[in-house]
Design a protein around this motif. Structure first.
Motif, PDB file in Angstrom:
ATOM      1  N   TYR A 135      40.926  48.509  25.390  1.00 28.17           N
ATOM      2  CA  TYR A 135      40.630  47.088  25.189  1.00 28.17           C
ATOM      3  C   TYR A 135      41.830  46.361  24.588  1.00 28.17           C
ATOM      4  CZ  TYR A 135      38.353  43.054  22.901  1.00 28.17           C
ATOM      5  OH  TYR A 135      38.010  41.812  22.454  1.00 28.17           O
ATOM      6  N   LEU A 136      42.372  46.953  23.514  1.00 26.20           N
ATOM      7  CA  LEU A 136      43.497  46.302  22.839  1.00 26.20           C
ATOM      8  C   LEU A 136      44.733  46.266  23.737  1.00 26.20           C
ATOM      9  CD1 LEU A 136      42.972  47.757  19.254  1.00 26.20           C
ATOM     10  CD2 LEU A 136      42.520  45.434  20.028  1.00 26.20           C
ATOM     11  N   LYS A 180      42.063  37.449  29.496  1.00 20.76           N
ATOM     12  CA  LYS A 180      41.804  37.978  28.148  1.00 20.76           C
ATOM     13  C   LYS A 180      40.465  37.504  27.621  1.00 20.76           C
ATOM     14  CE  LYS A 180      46.587  38.205  26.842  1.00 20.76           C
ATOM     15  NZ  LYS A 180      47.592  37.645  25.960  1.00 20.76           N
ATOM     16  N   GLN A 196      44.701  46.092  27.017  1.00 19.92           N
ATOM     17  CA  GLN A 196      44.490  45.047  28.036  1.00 19.92           C
ATOM     18  C   GLN A 196      44.694  43.655  27.447  1.00 19.92           C
ATOM     19  OE1 GLN A 196      40.809  47.200  29.385  1.00 19.92           O
ATOM     20  NE2 GLN A 196      41.215  46.048  31.225  1.00 19.92           N
ATOM     21  N   LEU A 197      44.325  43.501  26.175  1.00 16.52           N
ATOM     22  CA  LEU A 197      44.555  42.201  25.523  1.00 16.52           C
ATOM     23  C   LEU A 197      46.050  41.912  25.417  1.00 16.52           C
ATOM     24  CD1 LEU A 197      42.076  41.826  22.522  1.00 16.52           C
ATOM     25  CD2 LEU A 197      42.108  40.571  24.662  1.00 16.52           C
ATOM     26  N   LYS A 198      46.855  42.969  25.409  1.00 18.55           N
ATOM     27  CA  LYS A 198      48.307  42.775  25.354  1.00 18.55           C
ATOM     28  C   LYS A 198      48.897  42.716  26.759  1.00 18.55           C
ATOM     29  CE  LYS A 198      49.707  42.276  21.101  1.00 18.55           C
ATOM     30  NZ  LYS A 198      50.345  40.997  20.729  1.00 18.55           N
ATOM     31  N   LEU A 241      37.866  39.433  29.109  1.00 18.20           N
ATOM     32  CA  LEU A 241      37.872  40.766  28.500  1.00 18.20           C
ATOM     33  C   LEU A 241      37.080  40.770  27.181  1.00 18.20           C
ATOM     34  CD1 LEU A 241      39.472  43.300  29.411  1.00 18.20           C
ATOM     35  CD2 LEU A 241      41.165  42.710  27.692  1.00 18.20           C
TER      36      LEU A 241
END
Lengths: 438, 308
Positions: free
Chosen positions: B99-100, A3, B102-104, A6
């Motif tokens: 993006y969001l 993360k 993948q953050l989860k 990312l």
């Protein structure tokens, strides 16, 4: 991708993909080179020719004072005294300067010549006048004492003082290397500000967009802050590398074409300095050669990167905390000032450090983490060793910088965590302390 | 039968430097239900939600997630739509949702697949390459909803999910919430929109002044707040109506609707039953309609938070 990876990649890519980044990557070096060329152009004599009226009371100078096209000398009419000549000078628009050579000037060293002006002449013009007068007096005295002119020329010589460190003879003329250090110090100063302000703006953006709460429900606020700092820092490094490459390409291709005439040594040899009293314009090439050969580039580049990163990490952490504490950029002023002062102070002190790079002022400013990235790079450029800075001082400075940025990141993290979720209230210093304690 | 608890909170305390945000909160939330977390502004709801999301740490107390102590590994099992929500304005919708997601914890490939399903479902197919700043508020809300539910969390925490939506989109999101519940998602809904609470929540808790003052199923709570109020629509003389039965009730309100038609609101006292009352009046007036007045969640909320 993790993360944090990312977030780093988002922070990095959104910035490097921006048109302004791409534009600045290529425009930056052009602007720098343009600025250098512009300043050198502006500092050139813009007057093609000086008409100089000379009052020579002793009537001894007319045959020996060197006349030239650029500095054209005319002799004041006979029978007119100094005051009358001044009136002529005032009335005649063609005349630029009035040089007054009093009666006893040639006989003693206690008299002074005078130069009266309408528009103040540059120091270059002043130096020229003073050198031709000195030269004339010397020639007169050579003649007066029946010394052979060739003997005189062989005696008259130009000596450069080579200032060498006895312990390490590589360390020569270290003050002349400081130019590189100053340039790099300005880069560090500029880059730290440019990119740590970007971190601050990024934090404010996330806060005002109200996206931050979603992000910190996936990663911790400290991770988000550090990932942002790293992402933006990488943008800075990328920009620097592009600038370096573009500047290098430009210096190989375009630069020589533009400045060919100006820096052509053969042309400079024709300059009107016959009897030189110091190394001057013609030393340009010599200075460039000296810098290329004498500066310890490998050390300098490594430490430049380390000090840039250290300084950036230190300041950007604090900037992130400021960004978290405010709702809009306009509110940042009160917090930014204390951060700006040490950096500006360091830049102002750089010349003192060059004068005496091993003084205690230089030592302390290059050890205190808030000024060390700027001052240390100036000292390193002047050479590592007894004369400027010793290796242990650099290592100690890096160590202090590292410890401090770890400490400030921790403190910033605490402010950031609280600030990022507090909306609508303008934070004060007391709020920041409250968030730190809590 | 006891239902399985997805979230259990025991003795939770949280203070800020200047005030107490949560004071000894005990709460348990059933799996696969829609749980309404209610309370006036500043009561401590957001702090509680942030603790469940591990954005804040409690000073004291414990939070269990499906029987385990809440830890970072549960982050992917929670979907959170905060009240203060937004998106990166300059970023394209597609890049941003990926993006969001993948953050989860979703892979890019999984995220893309699931996104195409959700984009189609909520009519957002053409927004992928738009910049967020070009979306309307309602469109942005839908995108935020998608990013919250995309990773199929076990628990969905929605803070005012319908605010700012027009009635059509509001209904759309409400239906999605109900559908997610059918798929066994446990949903915590924090809102001031009491109609929605009544429509979709099965259980509620009210937090007031940092304390939990009430928890239970909607029906239970309403029952507890019943005041034995009845409305009676009748035809006849008001004097005959009021004098027909002596004692055991009081008239709260009376309106003459049309000539002989009246509406009375009465409260039965102690053990006096509606049957006794009907018996008393039936010979004096003609009864047209009788309804028991059941408190709305709005009434309960107001009563609970103002009765102190």
């Amino acid at each position: 991708m993790s993360k944090i990876g990312l977030i780093i990649s988002r922070e990095y890519l959104t910035r490097v993909k921006k048109k302004t980044f791409i534009l600045m990557s290529f425009l930056g070096p052009l602007l720098i080179v343009g600025f250098v060329l512009l300043t050198s152009y502006l500092s050139q004599e813009n007057k093609e020719k000086y008409e100089i009226l000379v009052v020579d009371e002793s009537h001894l100078f007319d045959s020996i004072l060197r006349n030239s096209d650029k500095y054209h000398l005319q002799w004041a009419p006979n029978g007119k005294n100094y005051d009358e000549v001044q009136e002529i000078f005032k009335k005649d628009d063609q005349l630029d300067l009035l040089v007054y050579l009093p009666l006893n000037l040639i006989k003693t060293n206690s008299m002074t010549a005078k130069c009266l002006y309408k528009e103040i002449p540059s120091t270059g013009v002043q130096k020229h006048l003073s050198s031709i007068i000195n030269e004339a007096i010397e020639l007169y005295r050579v003649n007066f004492n029946n010394i052979d002119i060739s003997t005189y020329k062989s005696i008259k010589t130009k000596i450069n003082l080579d200032v060498v460190d006895i312990e390490n003879k590589e360390n020569r003329n270290i003050q002349r290397k400081a130019f590189v250090g100053i340039a790099l110090a300005f880069f560090i100063y500029g880059f730290i500000f440019l990119y740590s302000v970007q971190v601050m703006r990024g934090v404010i953006e996330e806060k005002t967009n109200r996206i931050v709460e979603v992000i910190i429900s996936s990663v911790s606020s400290f991770e988000l802050m550090m990932a942002k700092i790293i992402g933006v820092g990488l943008v800075g490094i990328t920009q620097f590398i592009i600038w370096a490459i573009v500047t290098m390409i430009m210096s190989i291709t375009i630069f020589p074409l533009i400045i060919k005439d100006k820096y052509n040594p053969s042309l400079q040899m024709n300059s009107d300095e016959l009897v030189n009293n110091s190394f001057k314009i013609d030393s340009n090439n010599e200075a460039i050669q000296f810098i290329i050969n004498e500066v310890q580039w490998s050390y300098l580049i490594v430490f430049f990167i380390l000090f840039f990163l250290g300084g950036y990490l230190l300041y950007s952490g604090l900037m992130a905390a400021i960004g978290a504490a405010v709702d809009e950029e306009a509110d940042t002023q009160q917090f930014l000032l204390p951060l700006t002062i040490p950096m500006v102070f360091a830049i102002l002190m750089a010349s003192k450090v060059i004068d005496d790079p091993s003084s205690s002022l230089a030592f302390w400013l290059s050890e205190i983490p808030f000024t060390s990235p700027i001052i240390m790079i100036v000292r390193i450029a002047m050479g590592i060793g007894d004369s400027s800075v010793e290796m242990w001082e650099i290592i100690l400075s890096l160590f202090l910088l590292t410890i401090t940025f770890i400490g400030t990141s921790w403190l910033s993290g605490r402010i950031y965590r609280k600030g990022i979720l507090s909306y609508g209230k303008k934070a004060s210093y007391s709020d920041l302390f409250k968030w730190l304690k809590n | 039968m006891f239902s399985k608890k997805i979230i259990e909170i025991k003795g939770l305390h949280k203070s800020y430097s200047d005030h107490k945000a949560l004071d000894n909160i005990n709460l348990s939330i059933d799996e696969s239900k829609i749980f309404g977390l209610l309370g006036p502004n500043g009561a401590g709801k957001t702090t509680l939600i942030r603790i469940i999301n591990q954005i804040l740490e409690p000073d004291q107390g414990e939070v269990k997630f499906a029987g385990e102590n809440l830890s970072r590994k549960h982050i992917h099992s929670i979907g959170y739509l905060p009240e203060e929500r937004g998106l990166y304005k300059k970023m394209k919708v597609g890049e941003q949702v990926l993006y969001l997601a993948q953050l989860k914890g979703l892979s890019k490939k999984d995220a893309k697949q699931k996104l195409s399903h959700w984009f189609e479902k909520l009519g957002a197919e053409n927004w992928w390459n738009k910049k967020v700043e070009d979306l309307s508020k309602g469109m942005a809300q839908k995108i935020q909803f998608i990013t919250t539910v995309l990773h199929e969390p076990k628990v969905l925490i929605l803070d005012e999910p319908l605010s700012g939506l027009d009635p059509v989109n509001s209904l759309l999101i409400k239906n999605e919430i109900l559908e997610l519940k059918k798929k066994n998602t446990s949903i915590i809904l924090s809102t001031h929109d009491m109609n929605s609470v009544e429509e979709i929540c099965e259980e509620v808790a009210i937090i007031h002044n940092s304390k939990k003052i009430l928890q239970g199923s909607i029906n239970e709570i309403k029952k507890n707040y019943e005041e034995n109020l009845w409305t009676i629509l009748y035809s006849g003389n008001q004097m005959n109506f009021t004098n027909a039965v002596w004692g055991g009730w009081e008239l709260k309100n009376h309106t003459n609707l049309n000539q002989n038609i009246n509406k009375a609101e009465i409260k039965l006292l102690n053990d006096f039953t509606i049957n006794k009352f009907i018996k008393g009046i039936v010979d004096h007036v003609e009864i047209l309609e009788i309804n028991k007045k059941i408190p709305s969640i709005n009434d309960v909320f107001i009563k609970a938070t103002t009765d102190e």
